[in-house]
Design a protein around this motif. Structure first.
Motif, mmCIF file in Angstrom:
data_model
loop_
_atom_site.group_PDB
_atom_site.id
_atom_site.type_symbol
_atom_site.label_atom_id
_atom_site.label_comp_id
_atom_site.label_asym_id
_atom_site.label_seq_id
_atom_site.Cartn_x
_atom_site.Cartn_y
_atom_site.Cartn_z
ATOM 1 N N UNK A 120 63.787 44.599 24.827
ATOM 2 C CA UNK A 120 63.041 45.313 25.859
ATOM 3 C C UNK A 120 62.216 44.337 26.700
ATOM 4 N N UNK A 121 61.623 43.331 26.062
ATOM 5 C CA UNK A 121 60.767 42.386 26.777
ATOM 6 C C UNK A 121 61.546 41.206 27.351
ATOM 7 N N UNK A 122 62.870 41.209 27.170
ATOM 8 C CA UNK A 122 63.786 40.184 27.675
ATOM 9 C C UNK A 122 63.556 38.808 27.056
ATOM 10 N N UNK A 123 62.822 38.757 25.954
ATOM 11 C CA UNK A 123 62.698 37.502 25.223
ATOM 12 C C UNK A 123 64.024 37.192 24.519
ATOM 13 N N UNK A 124 64.242 35.940 24.133
ATOM 14 C CA UNK A 124 65.513 35.599 23.468
ATOM 15 C C UNK A 124 65.675 36.331 22.136
ATOM 16 N N UNK A 125 66.914 36.561 21.770
ATOM 17 C CA UNK A 125 67.269 37.086 20.463
ATOM 18 C C UNK A 125 67.697 35.925 19.568
ATOM 19 N N UNK A 126 67.524 36.109 18.272
ATOM 20 C CA UNK A 126 68.005 35.116 17.309
ATOM 21 C C UNK A 126 68.890 35.839 16.296
ATOM 22 N N UNK A 127 70.169 35.505 16.319
ATOM 23 C CA UNK A 127 71.160 36.152 15.463
ATOM 24 C C UNK A 127 71.309 35.355 14.176
ATOM 25 N N UNK A 128 71.222 36.053 13.039
ATOM 26 C CA UNK A 128 71.444 35.398 11.766
ATOM 27 C C UNK A 128 72.908 35.032 11.608
ATOM 28 N N UNK A 129 73.165 33.837 11.106
ATOM 29 C CA UNK A 129 74.542 33.356 10.945
ATOM 30 C C UNK A 129 74.609 32.433 9.739
ATOM 31 N N UNK A 130 75.828 32.103 9.339
ATOM 32 C CA UNK A 130 76.074 31.117 8.288
ATOM 33 C C UNK A 130 76.986 30.041 8.850
ATOM 34 N N UNK A 131 76.912 28.849 8.275
ATOM 35 C CA UNK A 131 77.734 27.752 8.774
ATOM 36 C C UNK A 131 78.357 26.973 7.624
ATOM 37 N N UNK A 132 79.396 26.222 7.971
ATOM 38 C CA UNK A 132 80.052 25.329 7.020
ATOM 39 C C UNK A 132 80.404 24.034 7.744
ATOM 40 N N UNK A 133 80.314 22.890 7.066
ATOM 41 C CA UNK A 133 80.683 21.627 7.714
ATOM 42 C C UNK A 133 82.190 21.526 7.926
ATOM 43 N N UNK A 134 82.565 20.835 8.994
ATOM 44 C CA UNK A 134 83.953 20.517 9.273
ATOM 45 C C UNK A 134 84.195 19.035 9.002
ATOM 46 N N UNK A 135 85.459 18.636 8.951
ATOM 47 C CA UNK A 135 85.794 17.268 8.571
ATOM 48 C C UNK A 135 85.316 16.224 9.577
ATOM 49 N N UNK A 136 85.067 16.642 10.809
ATOM 50 C CA UNK A 136 84.691 15.679 11.854
ATOM 51 C C UNK A 136 83.179 15.636 12.077
ATOM 52 N N UNK A 137 82.417 16.004 11.063
ATOM 53 C CA UNK A 137 80.940 15.990 11.132
ATOM 54 C C UNK A 137 80.376 17.026 12.095
ATOM 55 N N UNK A 138 81.167 18.024 12.426
ATOM 56 C CA UNK A 138 80.665 19.168 13.179
ATOM 57 C C UNK A 138 80.578 20.347 12.211
ATOM 58 N N UNK A 139 80.354 21.529 12.721
ATOM 59 C CA UNK A 139 80.196 22.701 11.861
ATOM 60 C C UNK A 139 80.821 23.922 12.508
ATOM 61 N N UNK A 140 81.183 24.891 11.673
ATOM 62 C CA UNK A 140 81.692 26.173 12.149
ATOM 63 C C UNK A 140 80.742 27.262 11.651
ATOM 64 N N UNK A 141 80.826 28.449 12.257
ATOM 65 C CA UNK A 141 79.872 29.490 11.890
ATOM 66 C C UNK A 141 80.478 30.878 12.014
ATOM 67 N N UNK A 142 79.808 31.832 11.393
ATOM 68 C CA UNK A 142 80.098 33.260 11.556
ATOM 69 C C UNK A 142 78.766 33.963 11.774
ATOM 70 N N UNK A 143 78.739 34.897 12.712
ATOM 71 C CA UNK A 143 77.547 35.693 12.981
ATOM 72 C C UNK A 143 77.528 36.876 12.019
ATOM 73 N N UNK A 144 76.404 37.113 11.396
ATOM 74 C CA UNK A 144 76.273 38.189 10.416
ATOM 75 C C UNK A 144 76.091 39.522 11.137
ATOM 76 N N UNK A 145 76.740 40.554 10.629
ATOM 77 C CA UNK A 145 76.576 41.898 11.179
ATOM 78 C C UNK A 145 76.028 42.837 10.111
ATOM 79 N N UNK A 146 75.424 43.926 10.573
ATOM 80 C CA UNK A 146 74.873 44.951 9.695
ATOM 81 C C UNK A 146 75.174 46.316 10.306
ATOM 82 N N UNK A 147 74.947 47.412 9.577
ATOM 83 C CA UNK A 147 75.129 48.738 10.169
ATOM 84 C C UNK A 147 74.229 48.898 11.396
ATOM 85 N N UNK A 148 74.777 49.504 12.434
ATOM 86 C CA UNK A 148 74.031 49.657 13.683
ATOM 87 C C UNK A 148 72.805 50.531 13.479
#
Length: 219
Positions: A120-148
């Protein structure tokens, strides 16, 4: 679910909310972020390191799953602790995905109608997520969802896990590893803080970009 979102908030305001230095290069506004792309995340690469901004791949696959393992973009909150695929990252590799808002589609006759969700106030949102390292020193992630909840429930039965401002440090805390302790320290943003409006179906195409994608449709 969360299958498309936008990030056009000022990087300085996002860093301030996290009590972090602003990212050295900032980022270009993106109004139509799709899975299978590099997105901005906030994560710790070591337990004694500070949180930092970095690009992460939106599509999660633990290294032990091999190249043939599934690559989900979302992880259901209800399965984080029970699923072998997600449990390790839930306890040790939690991260945040900053967003200005996300899209959801209302089923109907013909094409589905997209809606844009924001604070409502147009401030940023912060989405909870999990990550895992990749072989090239980067990372991958999934955004967590919950019941609406709240207004989101009128559009879809799932929504991203949007954390309240007081939970951000706890979510990134590497010493917080037990499920009950995480649940006690971390809370989602109240549903009343969110709003939504219908937007153009142009957002259905991942090659479309620009601020017009989040403008409300004329009545």
């Amino acid at each position: 679910m969360c299958g498309r979102f936008a990030l056009f908030s000022d990087p300085t305001s996002i860093a301030r909310a996290l009590r972090l230095p602003p990212p050295s290069e900032g980022w270009q506004p993106r109004y139509n972020i799709a899975p299978g792309t590099w997105i901005t995340g906030v994560l710790r690469y070591s337990t004694d390191g500070d949180p930092l901004f970095d690009d992460v791949w939106w599509g999660y696959r633990p290294h032990w799953a091999g190249s043939s393992g599934p690559e989900p973009i979302n992880a259901r909150a209800e399965k984080l602790n029970s699923s072998k695929y997600f449990r390790g990252a839930f306890h040790k590799h939690r991260c945040l995905i900053p967003a200005s808002g996300w899209y959801e589609w209302l089923p109907g006759e013909g094409a589905k109608q997209p809606y844009f969700f924001a604070r409502q106030d147009r401030e940023p949102l912060f989405l909870g997520a999990i990550w895992e390292p990749l072989d090239d020193d980067t990372a991958c992630c999934a955004i967590i969802t919950e019941p609406a909840r709240g207004i989101a429930r009128d559009i879809h039965d799932r929504m991203p896990l949007v954390l309240d401002d007081q939970s951000l440090e706890a979510w990134l805390d590497p010493d917080l590893v037990e499920r009950d302790a995480i649940r006690a320290a971390v809370h989602h943003l109240e549903a009343e803080a969110l709003t939504a409006w219908p937007v153009s179906t142009r957002v259905n195409r991942s090659d479309q970009e620009g601020p017009s994608l989040v403008e409300p449709l004329d009545p």
